[in-house]
Motif scaffolding. Sequence first.
Motif, PDB file in Angstrom:
ATOM      1  N   ILE A 127       0.851  -1.197   0.000  1.00 13.93           N
ATOM      2  CA  ILE A 127       0.000   0.000   0.000  1.00 13.93           C
ATOM      3  C   ILE A 127       0.885   1.244   0.000  1.00 13.93           C
ATOM      4  O   ILE A 127       1.596   1.520   0.970  1.00 13.93           O
ATOM      5  CB  ILE A 127      -0.920   0.005   1.232  1.00 13.93           C
ATOM      6  CG1 ILE A 127      -1.811  -1.249   1.234  1.00 13.93           C
ATOM      7  CG2 ILE A 127      -1.770   1.263   1.256  1.00 13.93           C
ATOM      8  CD1 ILE A 127      -2.640  -1.404   2.499  1.00 13.93           C
ATOM      9  N   ARG A 128       0.832   2.008  -1.095  1.00 14.80           N
ATOM     10  CA  ARG A 128       1.628   3.231  -1.189  1.00 14.80           C
ATOM     11  C   ARG A 128       1.008   4.335  -0.332  1.00 14.80           C
ATOM     12  O   ARG A 128       1.696   4.959   0.489  1.00 14.80           O
ATOM     13  CB  ARG A 128       1.718   3.697  -2.652  1.00 14.80           C
ATOM     14  CG  ARG A 128       2.598   4.929  -2.854  1.00 14.80           C
ATOM     15  CD  ARG A 128       2.622   5.322  -4.330  1.00 14.80           C
ATOM     16  NE  ARG A 128       3.234   4.284  -5.145  1.00 14.80           N
ATOM     17  CZ  ARG A 128       4.548   4.169  -5.332  1.00 14.80           C
ATOM     18  NH1 ARG A 128       5.387   5.008  -4.748  1.00 14.80           N
ATOM     19  NH2 ARG A 128       5.006   3.204  -6.106  1.00 14.80           N
TER      20      ARG A 128
ATOM     21  N   ASN B 106      -7.018 -12.556  -4.281  1.00 14.34           N
ATOM     22  CA  ASN B 106      -5.888 -12.793  -3.389  1.00 14.34           C
ATOM     23  C   ASN B 106      -4.679 -11.963  -3.814  1.00 14.34           C
ATOM     24  O   ASN B 106      -4.459 -11.721  -5.003  1.00 14.34           O
ATOM     25  CB  ASN B 106      -5.509 -14.276  -3.391  1.00 14.34           C
ATOM     26  CG  ASN B 106      -6.582 -15.138  -2.745  1.00 14.34           C
ATOM     27  OD1 ASN B 106      -7.295 -14.697  -1.844  1.00 14.34           O
ATOM     28  ND2 ASN B 106      -6.691 -16.378  -3.199  1.00 14.34           N
ATOM     29  N   GLY B 107      -3.900 -11.524  -2.837  1.00 13.94           N
ATOM     30  CA  GLY B 107      -2.674 -10.798  -3.115  1.00 13.94           C
ATOM     31  C   GLY B 107      -2.835  -9.330  -3.431  1.00 13.94           C
ATOM     32  O   GLY B 107      -1.871  -8.685  -3.861  1.00 13.94           O
ATOM     33  N   GLN B 108      -4.012  -8.775  -3.208  1.00 15.13           N
ATOM     34  CA  GLN B 108      -4.252  -7.368  -3.550  1.00 15.13           C
ATOM     35  C   GLN B 108      -4.022  -6.408  -2.379  1.00 15.13           C
ATOM     36  O   GLN B 108      -3.960  -5.193  -2.571  1.00 15.13           O
ATOM     37  CB  GLN B 108      -5.677  -7.199  -4.090  1.00 15.13           C
ATOM     38  CG  GLN B 108      -5.989  -8.026  -5.311  1.00 15.13           C
ATOM     39  CD  GLN B 108      -4.995  -7.791  -6.426  1.00 15.13           C
ATOM     40  OE1 GLN B 108      -4.790  -6.661  -6.866  1.00 15.13           O
ATOM     41  NE2 GLN B 108      -4.348  -8.864  -6.893  1.00 15.13           N
ATOM     42  N   GLY B 109      -3.963  -6.929  -1.164  1.00 18.38           N
ATOM     43  CA  GLY B 109      -3.692  -6.057  -0.017  1.00 18.38           C
ATOM     44  C   GLY B 109      -4.789  -6.025   1.023  1.00 18.38           C
ATOM     45  O   GLY B 109      -4.736  -5.214   1.958  1.00 18.38           O
ATOM     46  N   LYS B 110      -5.798  -6.907   0.907  1.00 18.82           N
ATOM     47  CA  LYS B 110      -6.908  -6.908   1.867  1.00 18.82           C
ATOM     48  C   LYS B 110      -6.400  -7.195   3.287  1.00 18.82           C
ATOM     49  O   LYS B 110      -6.711  -6.471   4.235  1.00 18.82           O
ATOM     50  CB  LYS B 110      -7.964  -7.957   1.484  1.00 18.82           C
ATOM     51  CG  LYS B 110      -8.516  -7.842   0.088  1.00 18.82           C
ATOM     52  CD  LYS B 110      -9.662  -8.796  -0.161  1.00 18.82           C
ATOM     53  CE  LYS B 110      -9.306 -10.270   0.032  1.00 18.82           C
ATOM     54  NZ  LYS B 110      -8.291 -10.738  -0.916  1.00 18.82           N
TER      55      LYS B 110
ATOM     56  N   VAL C 181     -14.278  -7.071   7.671  1.00 18.04           N
ATOM     57  CA  VAL C 181     -14.165  -8.424   7.129  1.00 18.04           C
ATOM     58  C   VAL C 181     -13.529  -8.366   5.749  1.00 18.04           C
ATOM     59  O   VAL C 181     -13.815  -7.461   4.960  1.00 18.04           O
ATOM     60  CB  VAL C 181     -15.556  -9.091   7.013  1.00 18.04           C
ATOM     61  CG1 VAL C 181     -15.430 -10.523   6.533  1.00 18.04           C
ATOM     62  CG2 VAL C 181     -16.285  -9.051   8.331  1.00 18.04           C
ATOM     63  N   THR C 182     -12.684  -9.331   5.440  1.00 15.37           N
ATOM     64  CA  THR C 182     -12.181  -9.461   4.077  1.00 15.37           C
ATOM     65  C   THR C 182     -12.794 -10.693   3.423  1.00 15.37           C
ATOM     66  O   THR C 182     -13.120 -11.673   4.092  1.00 15.37           O
ATOM     67  CB  THR C 182     -10.649  -9.597   4.042  1.00 15.37           C
ATOM     68  OG1 THR C 182     -10.272 -10.856   4.611  1.00 15.37           O
ATOM     69  CG2 THR C 182      -9.980  -8.480   4.800  1.00 15.37           C
TER      70      THR C 182
ATOM     71  N   CYS D  94      -7.601  -3.419  -4.861  1.00 17.27           N
ATOM     72  CA  CYS D  94      -6.889  -3.890  -6.050  1.00 17.27           C
ATOM     73  C   CYS D  94      -5.506  -3.253  -6.055  1.00 17.27           C
ATOM     74  O   CYS D  94      -5.381  -2.025  -6.047  1.00 17.27           O
ATOM     75  CB  CYS D  94      -7.644  -3.542  -7.331  1.00 17.27           C
ATOM     76  SG  CYS D  94      -6.842  -4.127  -8.838  1.00 17.27           S
ATOM     77  N   ALA D  95      -4.476  -4.095  -6.020  1.00 17.71           N
ATOM     78  CA  ALA D  95      -3.088  -3.635  -6.090  1.00 17.71           C
ATOM     79  C   ALA D  95      -2.794  -2.556  -5.054  1.00 17.71           C
ATOM     80  O   ALA D  95      -2.121  -1.559  -5.343  1.00 17.71           O
ATOM     81  CB  ALA D  95      -2.760  -3.145  -7.497  1.00 17.71           C
ATOM     82  N   GLY D  96      -3.305  -2.752  -3.847  1.00 16.27           N
ATOM     83  CA  GLY D  96      -3.020  -1.830  -2.764  1.00 16.27           C
ATOM     84  C   GLY D  96      -3.860  -0.563  -2.766  1.00 16.27           C
ATOM     85  O   GLY D  96      -3.630   0.328  -1.941  1.00 16.27           O
TER      86      GLY D  96
END
Length: 362
Positions: A14-15, A32-36, A336-337, A355-357
Amino acid sequence: MNISQIKVQDYRNIRALEFSPAPELTVICGQNGQGKTNLLEAVWLMTGSKSFRGSKDAELIREDAPFALLEGDVSGFGKDSHIRIAIAPATAPQRRGRTASVNGVDYGRATNLAGIFTAVVFDPGHLSLVKGSPEGRRRFLDAALCQLYPGYLALLRRYTRQVTQKNALLKQYERTAGARELLDVFDAALAELGEAVSARRQQYLAMIREEICATYRDISSQRENLAVEYRPSFGDEGLLEAIRASRAKDLAAGFCTAGPHREDFSILLDGREAKVYASQGQQRSAVLALKLAEAAGAQKVTGEHPVMLLDDVLSELDETRQAYLLSRMEHRQTIVTACDAATFERTDGKIFCMCAGELREA
């Protein structure tokens, strides 16, 4: 207990992100892998605890960034607080690791935040509470106690330091002058501190035991019964006698074999060890019962219900168990994620997509 806003900068993937969760249910969906989970973890760090994923502080900083910053506006215990956490790598010229301030006042290490903001987190990795080693179950008790009773952290640290020092002596026993007398000193200190640690754990588990069992019965629609039982490392004779009795064993092993650092609690499903006989869904239900009971225990002690942080919580639960869990999210702040938000569309929850952080409202 409530968190109204959180700002995240250079944290994992997350920038920069500013997030205002709903007063009750907030859903963060995405692949998955997006930053949740990263965002959920950032909220958790406001409690002063370490990452629930076991990550080192340096791993929390976005790649190529010099440090990470977290800020949160929280309310609870009759006051509002602005928490700021800076995370610096070990190579930082001055303050390293996680440091914190509250309302502009320097708190030093982030662990000093304990008691200002409370939360309960569920992560799929917490299934190890049932099927994993005793260390994870001890950590569950210790983490809850540290949030509720800040003095417990100091007690636990003192005990852990004594164990470390005794283990070092045991490894050098034959080469240390006066080793026997030194062991007597260590044993007396370990017994005093260890009995206090064990007693606090047993008292806490006794306080939430009924809630654990009742919650599991509700989750399983009364089909199954869960029981928990603490297993101390000593009996009525006291810890000092247990330590003395294990001296020969300690010398042979090279480490201290008696004390709360070796204790555990059992989780039984219909009288049988859950880690052996429970299905994946039953194990997940058992962990949820522990976590919901932890939240109820915190409310009982502090008068404030902690914020619930639930990562991928509905996976492998049937519709009945999902419906029960959704009902427990009402009238309290829950984040919740989920990969798919469809299950939550029938709720009044506020839904975001990650999405992507980057986070946007759905």
